[in-house]
Design a protein around this motif. Structure first.
Motif, short mmCIF file in Angstrom:
data_model
loop_
_atom_site.label_atom_id
_atom_site.label_comp_id
_atom_site.label_asym_id
_atom_site.label_seq_id
_atom_site.Cartn_x
_atom_site.Cartn_y
_atom_site.Cartn_z
N ALA A 153 82.78 155.36 140.17
CA ALA A 153 83.83 154.39 139.85
C ALA A 153 85.21 155.02 139.95
O ALA A 153 86.16 154.40 140.45
N ALA A 154 85.32 156.27 139.47
CA ALA A 154 86.62 156.96 139.55
C ALA A 154 87.01 157.19 141.01
O ALA A 154 88.19 157.07 141.37
N LEU A 155 86.05 157.51 141.84
CA LEU A 155 86.34 157.73 143.26
C LEU A 155 86.77 156.44 143.94
O LEU A 155 87.69 156.43 144.77
N LEU A 156 86.12 155.32 143.60
CA LEU A 156 86.47 154.04 144.22
C LEU A 156 87.88 153.59 143.86
O LEU A 156 88.49 152.83 144.60
N ASN A 157 88.38 154.06 142.74
CA ASN A 157 89.74 153.70 142.32
C ASN A 157 90.81 154.52 143.02
O ASN A 157 92.01 154.35 142.74
N ASN A 158 90.37 155.43 143.89
CA ASN A 158 91.31 156.31 144.59
C ASN A 158 90.88 156.44 146.05
O ASN A 158 89.70 156.28 146.37
N PRO A 159 91.82 156.74 146.95
CA PRO A 159 91.45 156.92 148.35
C PRO A 159 90.65 158.21 148.53
O PRO A 159 90.70 159.11 147.70
N PRO A 160 89.91 158.32 149.65
CA PRO A 160 89.13 159.54 149.90
C PRO A 160 89.95 160.83 149.87
O PRO A 160 89.43 161.89 149.54
N SER A 161 91.22 160.74 150.19
CA SER A 161 92.07 161.93 150.16
C SER A 161 92.22 162.51 148.76
O SER A 161 92.66 163.66 148.60
N GLU A 162 91.85 161.74 147.73
CA GLU A 162 91.97 162.19 146.35
C GLU A 162 90.65 162.70 145.77
O GLU A 162 90.55 162.95 144.57
N HIS A 163 89.63 162.87 146.59
CA HIS A 163 88.32 163.29 146.09
C HIS A 163 88.41 164.56 145.23
O HIS A 163 87.86 164.62 144.13
N ALA A 164 89.06 165.59 145.75
CA ALA A 164 89.11 166.87 145.04
C ALA A 164 89.79 166.72 143.69
O ALA A 164 89.33 167.26 142.67
N ARG A 165 90.90 165.98 143.66
CA ARG A 165 91.62 165.79 142.40
C ARG A 165 90.76 165.03 141.39
O ARG A 165 90.73 165.38 140.19
N VAL A 166 90.04 163.99 141.85
CA VAL A 166 89.21 163.20 140.95
C VAL A 166 88.07 164.05 140.38
O VAL A 166 87.76 163.97 139.18
N PHE A 167 87.43 164.86 141.22
CA PHE A 167 86.38 165.76 140.72
C PHE A 167 86.94 166.64 139.61
O PHE A 167 86.36 166.75 138.52
N LYS A 168 88.07 167.29 139.89
CA LYS A 168 88.65 168.25 138.95
C LYS A 168 89.08 167.57 137.66
O LYS A 168 88.78 168.07 136.56
N SER A 169 89.75 166.43 137.75
CA SER A 169 90.24 165.76 136.55
C SER A 169 89.10 165.20 135.72
O SER A 169 89.17 165.16 134.48
N THR A 170 88.02 164.77 136.38
CA THR A 170 86.86 164.26 135.65
C THR A 170 86.24 165.36 134.80
O THR A 170 85.91 165.16 133.62
N ASP A 171 86.09 166.55 135.38
CA ASP A 171 85.51 167.67 134.63
C ASP A 171 86.44 168.10 133.51
O ASP A 171 85.99 168.37 132.38
N GLU A 172 87.74 168.16 133.79
CA GLU A 172 88.70 168.57 132.76
C GLU A 172 88.69 167.60 131.58
O GLU A 172 88.81 168.03 130.42
N SER A 173 88.52 166.31 131.86
CA SER A 173 88.47 165.32 130.79
C SER A 173 87.23 165.52 129.91
O SER A 173 87.31 165.40 128.68
N MET A 174 86.10 165.84 130.54
CA MET A 174 84.88 166.11 129.78
C MET A 174 85.05 167.31 128.87
O MET A 174 84.67 167.28 127.69
N ILE A 175 85.63 168.39 129.41
CA ILE A 175 85.85 169.60 128.62
C ILE A 175 86.83 169.31 127.47
O ILE A 175 86.64 169.77 126.33
N ALA A 176 87.89 168.54 127.76
CA ALA A 176 88.89 168.22 126.74
C ALA A 176 88.28 167.41 125.60
O ALA A 176 88.63 167.62 124.42
#
Length: 323
Positions: free
Chosen positions: A68-91
């Motif tokens: 769902a997070a990926l669909l809300n962003n263009p494919p060019s944002e894949h790396a950022r979405v991966f990283k921010s998703t993990d950071e949110s879990m850790i936070a």
């Protein structure tokens, strides 16, 4: 359809039939997960495979929130979405154990999600242009090949990323200079094969300015939810984290790229339980033969042929579709 630890499912999205096979060679619950998510308005089809370890909590969570997070962003944002998703879990986890606030009602769930870990591979397909954007954090693999029987036909594949990969070992050396015992016996700290992925917070959490006191506090929190029959991490802290100096040692940032799919291509995405047994070319050859003999179920044909020569020792999840 099920037989002897094997489950087959299929679905159709955006006119593409997605077939999935999951195989568990042991009697423990499977830790792999997969996802298929379509957005017809944007002509996008996102398929993911997630290889869990240390439990299924991380893979289960990521398989639901990442697409769902990926669909809300263009494919060019894949790396950022991966990283921010993990950071949110850790936070979410660290906030539950801050001296400045009380634990949330979901603190156990937050801890479970980051205590285990998972690698992740997604393929974001534009069903009109057939451009497939991939993001790979770990050692799952996507392979694309033609159904032609010509062995010289093109074969596209992603690169496996784990502690055995030379480029990953070099990356760890660059990011952690002077820490020469990070990879021992082909594993991170002698324990973990993964070098990229979600969760695995014990290798990402801060250690504190003196004596790793902050890291020990977090490990105590993670140990408090350990299963009763297991030795808790805090009881073996010195052996598990003997060189814990400059975290994080794992990253959720994926390797990204694109593949141009063509007419009559077969796309295989699978967790490393498959690739431990067979090469990409061998998979392509088996599937091509299955097409030539009109096998009624290509995934069943593939798995049966593999198990006839080498039985997988790990969870196996395979996703197959044809263009």
């Amino acid at each position: 359809m099920e037989n002897a630890g094997v489950t087959y499912t299929s679905s159709e999205h955006a006119g593409i039939k997605i077939e999935v096979c999951q195989y568990q060679p042991t009697d423990r619950p499977i830790e792999d997960r997969f996802s298929v998510t379509a957005n017809e308005a944007s002509s996008r089809l996102i398929i993911g495979v997630y290889d869990g370890h240390g439990g299924a909590a991380t893979a289960e969570h990521i398989s639901h929130i990442l697409p769902a997070a990926l669909l809300n962003n263009p494919p060019s944002e894949h790396a950022r979405v991966f990283k921010s998703t993990d950071e949110s879990m850790i936070a979410n986890f660290t906030n539950d154990h801050s001296i400045l606030r009380s634990k949330s009602r979901s603190w156990v769930e937050h801890a479970q999600i980051v205590k285990s870990g998972c690698t992740a591979l997604i393929l974001d397909v534009d069903v009109i242009t057939k451009i497939a954007s991939f993001a790979n954090a770990g050692d799952c693999r996507v392979v694309v090949f033609s159904t032609s029987v010509d062995p010289n036909e093109r074969l596209l594949q992603t690169k496996d990323l784990n502690a055995k990969t030379p480029s990953e070992r070099e990356r760890l050396k660059r990011e952690h200079p002077g820490e020469d015992l990070l990879v021992v016996s082909g594993r991170l700290f002698g324990r973990l094969m993964s070098t990229r992925g979600f969760g695995d917070a014990c290798y990402k959490l801060p250690n504190g300015p003196i004596g790793n006191w902050k890291h020990r506090k977090y490990i105590d929190a993670l140990s408090s939810i350990e299963e009763p029959n297991k030795v808790a991490m805090n009881a073996q802290y010195q052996s598990l984290f003997y060189g814990y100096r400059t975290p994080p040692y794992l990253t959720a940032t994926p390797m990204v790229g694109t593949m141009q799919l063509q007419e009559n291509d077969v796309v295989i995405m699978a967790t490393d339980g498959l690739w431990d047994c067979v090469s990409s070319k061998e998979v392509a050859d088996i599937v091509r033969t299955g097409v030539s003999v009109a096998a009624p179920n290509l995934l069943e044909y593939l798995l049966d042929n593999i198990r006839a020569t080498k039985m997988p020792g790990d969870d196996v999840t395979i996703v197959l579709f044809q263009t």
